[in-house]
Design a protein around this motif. Structure first.
Motif, PDB file in Angstrom:
ATOM      1  N   GLY A  98     -18.919  19.823  -4.220  1.00  0.00           N
ATOM      2  CA  GLY A  98     -19.597  20.717  -2.603  1.00  0.00           C
ATOM      3  C   GLY A  98     -18.554  21.492  -2.231  1.00  0.00           C
ATOM      4  N   GLU A  99     -18.269  20.695  -0.592  1.00  0.00           N
ATOM      5  CA  GLU A  99     -17.612  21.436   0.075  1.00  0.00           C
ATOM      6  C   GLU A  99     -16.382  20.109   0.691  1.00  0.00           C
ATOM      7  N   LEU A 100     -15.214  20.581  -0.188  1.00  0.00           N
ATOM      8  CA  LEU A 100     -14.706  19.303   0.000  1.00  0.00           C
ATOM      9  C   LEU A 100     -13.842  20.059   1.580  1.00  0.00           C
ATOM     10  N   GLN A 101     -13.718  19.246   2.528  1.00  0.00           N
ATOM     11  CA  GLN A 101     -13.460  18.651   4.068  1.00  0.00           C
ATOM     12  C   GLN A 101     -11.930  18.543   4.498  1.00  0.00           C
ATOM     13  N   GLY A 102     -10.956  17.842   3.445  1.00  0.00           N
ATOM     14  CA  GLY A 102     -10.426  17.403   4.184  1.00  0.00           C
ATOM     15  C   GLY A 102      -9.112  15.683   3.448  1.00  0.00           C
ATOM     16  N   LYS A 103      -8.409  15.753   3.779  1.00  0.00           N
ATOM     17  CA  LYS A 103      -7.684  14.207   2.706  1.00  0.00           C
ATOM     18  C   LYS A 103      -8.130  13.079   3.972  1.00  0.00           C
ATOM     19  N   ILE A 104      -8.285  12.183   2.927  1.00  0.00           N
ATOM     20  CA  ILE A 104      -8.138  11.348   4.124  1.00  0.00           C
ATOM     21  C   ILE A 104      -7.220  10.324   4.124  1.00  0.00           C
ATOM     22  N   GLY A 105      -6.818   9.486   3.407  1.00  0.00           N
ATOM     23  CA  GLY A 105      -5.528   9.224   3.205  1.00  0.00           C
ATOM     24  C   GLY A 105      -5.141   9.183   1.553  1.00  0.00           C
ATOM     25  N   LYS A 106      -4.115   8.360   1.995  1.00  0.00           N
ATOM     26  CA  LYS A 106      -3.302   8.304   0.364  1.00  0.00           C
ATOM     27  C   LYS A 106      -3.402   6.192   0.365  1.00  0.00           C
ATOM     28  N   TRP A 107      -3.422   5.745  -0.412  1.00  0.00           N
ATOM     29  CA  TRP A 107      -3.500   4.597  -1.176  1.00  0.00           C
ATOM     30  C   TRP A 107      -2.105   4.522  -2.489  1.00  0.00           C
ATOM     31  N   GLN A 108      -1.719   2.878  -2.154  1.00  0.00           N
ATOM     32  CA  GLN A 108      -1.364   2.587  -3.181  1.00  0.00           C
ATOM     33  C   GLN A 108      -1.630   1.163  -3.921  1.00  0.00           C
ATOM     34  N   TYR A 109      -2.072   1.611  -5.595  1.00  0.00           N
ATOM     35  CA  TYR A 109      -2.777   0.205  -6.536  1.00  0.00           C
ATOM     36  C   TYR A 109      -1.756   0.142  -7.249  1.00  0.00           C
ATOM     37  N   LYS A 110      -2.153  -0.992  -8.411  1.00  0.00           N
ATOM     38  CA  LYS A 110      -1.756  -1.352  -9.073  1.00  0.00           C
ATOM     39  C   LYS A 110      -2.805  -1.675 -10.196  1.00  0.00           C
ATOM     40  N   SER A 111      -2.625  -0.601 -11.584  1.00  0.00           N
ATOM     41  CA  SER A 111      -3.837  -0.725 -11.963  1.00  0.00           C
ATOM     42  C   SER A 111      -3.878  -2.336 -12.844  1.00  0.00           C
ATOM     43  N   LYS A 112      -5.500  -1.943 -13.276  1.00  0.00           N
ATOM     44  CA  LYS A 112      -5.663  -3.682 -13.878  1.00  0.00           C
ATOM     45  C   LYS A 112      -5.478  -3.545 -15.578  1.00  0.00           C
ATOM     46  N   ARG A 113      -4.774  -1.646 -16.293  1.00  0.00           N
ATOM     47  CA  ARG A 113      -5.292  -2.332 -17.381  1.00  0.00           C
ATOM     48  C   ARG A 113      -4.001  -1.935 -17.859  1.00  0.00           C
ATOM     49  N   HIS A 114      -2.996  -1.252 -17.037  1.00  0.00           N
ATOM     50  CA  HIS A 114      -2.199  -0.907 -17.123  1.00  0.00           C
ATOM     51  C   HIS A 114      -0.810  -1.407 -16.151  1.00  0.00           C
ATOM     52  N   ASN A 115       0.534  -1.702 -16.385  1.00  0.00           N
ATOM     53  CA  ASN A 115       1.084  -2.337 -15.694  1.00  0.00           C
ATOM     54  C   ASN A 115       1.917  -0.920 -15.297  1.00  0.00           C
ATOM     55  N   ILE A 116       0.973  -0.554 -13.772  1.00  0.00           N
ATOM     56  CA  ILE A 116       1.672   0.823 -13.907  1.00  0.00           C
ATOM     57  C   ILE A 116       1.343   0.913 -12.117  1.00  0.00           C
ATOM     58  N   ILE A 117       2.163   0.943 -11.187  1.00  0.00           N
ATOM     59  CA  ILE A 117       1.169   2.136 -10.202  1.00  0.00           C
ATOM     60  C   ILE A 117       0.959   3.414  -9.878  1.00  0.00           C
ATOM     61  N   HIS A 118      -0.088   3.415  -8.739  1.00  0.00           N
ATOM     62  CA  HIS A 118      -0.543   4.715  -8.434  1.00  0.00           C
ATOM     63  C   HIS A 118      -0.548   4.895  -7.408  1.00  0.00           C
ATOM     64  N   ASP A 119      -0.556   6.030  -7.122  1.00  0.00           N
ATOM     65  CA  ASP A 119      -0.337   6.557  -5.224  1.00  0.00           C
ATOM     66  C   ASP A 119      -1.904   7.147  -5.493  1.00  0.00           C
ATOM     67  N   GLY A 120      -3.040   6.676  -5.085  1.00  0.00           N
ATOM     68  CA  GLY A 120      -4.327   7.570  -4.652  1.00  0.00           C
ATOM     69  C   GLY A 120      -4.506   8.544  -3.262  1.00  0.00           C
ATOM     70  N   TYR A 121      -4.977   9.837  -4.085  1.00  0.00           N
ATOM     71  CA  TYR A 121      -4.929  10.027  -2.728  1.00  0.00           C
ATOM     72  C   TYR A 121      -6.874  10.426  -2.676  1.00  0.00           C
ATOM     73  N   MET A 122      -7.841  10.615  -1.246  1.00  0.00           N
ATOM     74  CA  MET A 122      -8.324  10.608  -1.479  1.00  0.00           C
ATOM     75  C   MET A 122      -9.189  11.597  -0.122  1.00  0.00           C
ATOM     76  N   PHE A 123     -10.234  12.576  -0.452  1.00  0.00           N
ATOM     77  CA  PHE A 123     -10.746  13.658  -0.086  1.00  0.00           C
ATOM     78  C   PHE A 123     -12.189  13.372   0.206  1.00  0.00           C
ATOM     79  N   ALA A 124     -13.081  13.974   1.273  1.00  0.00           N
ATOM     80  CA  ALA A 124     -14.329  14.081   2.195  1.00  0.00           C
ATOM     81  C   ALA A 124     -14.763  15.471   1.178  1.00  0.00           C
TER      82      ALA A 124
END
Length: 208
Positions: free
Chosen positions: A125-151
């Motif tokens: 559909g229509e990507l309407q913009g970025k909601i924000g950024k979150w940092q979280y640790k993967s449950k399966r891998h010992n690595i940090i993720h930067d997660g960006y979410m869009f509407a």
């Protein structure tokens, strides 16, 4: 082979060709692909992490969407509009979540968000913009993720999509999404989505 035999052979071959010609013409060209098959072919998940993006700290870059739509309903003779969001089942384990995946080096962040949403949830559909950024640790891998979410305002929902056999999808109300969404950071992304939507108070909103 005598001259008579060659002449007879050529004559018979010509007759066979004349007979078969209409049949061959009635067979569709192999270059013609039905529209439904074209959609299936185009909806193929990427595999591997050769192009996966990481920042300078080694954090994996991940993008996703909060897919939503407007549902109109009538209560006591009054028409109201409610927002529904689309959740998908986790690939491994229990719970529901929003579509997301790795951002790769040959695509923009927006392109990655749309691609992952098609692959995992089978909508676009229509990507309407970025909601924000979150940092979280993967449950399966010992690595940090930067997660960006869009509407993402959904305009098309596919019956077939790459991960249809391993995921379920469900349109839910905002209240239900708060209860069943599996990841804490996605629940925060949902609240950020709701806050931004309420601030704009307009169906044609754009997040920048």
């Amino acid at each position: 082979m005598t001259g008579f035999s060659v002449s007879l052979f050529v004559s018979n071959l010509s007759n066979v060709a004349s007979y078969l010609s209409p049949i061959f013409e009635s067979i569709p060209s192999t270059k013609v692909v039905p529209a439904q098959i074209e959609k299936v072919v185009s909806l193929v998940s990427r595999t591997g992490r050769d192009l996966q993006r990481y920042d300078t700290s080694g954090y994996r870059q991940v993008v996703g969407c909060v897919p939503y739509r407007y549902k109109k309903q009538e209560v006591n003779g009054i028409e109201t509009t409610e927002i529904e969001v689309l959740l998908i089942s986790a690939q491994k384990g229990k719970g529901m979540l929003f579509p997301k995946g790795g951002w790769e080096m040959d695509e923009s962040m927006e392109e990655a968000a749309l691609r992952e949403t098609i692959e995992e949830a089978g909508v676009t559909g229509e990507l309407q913009g970025k909601i924000g950024k979150w940092q979280y640790k993967s449950k399966r891998h010992n690595i940090i993720h930067d997660g960006y979410m869009f509407a993402l305002l959904v305009s098309q929902e596919f019956e077939l999509w790459p991960e249809a056999e391993i995921r379920q999808r469900r349109w839910v109300s905002l209240d239900e999404a708060r209860e069943v969404c599996h990841n804490w950071w996605m629940r925060e992304a949902l609240e950020a989505f709701v806050n931004l939507k309420c601030l704009t108070n307009d169906e044609s909103w754009n997040l920048n």
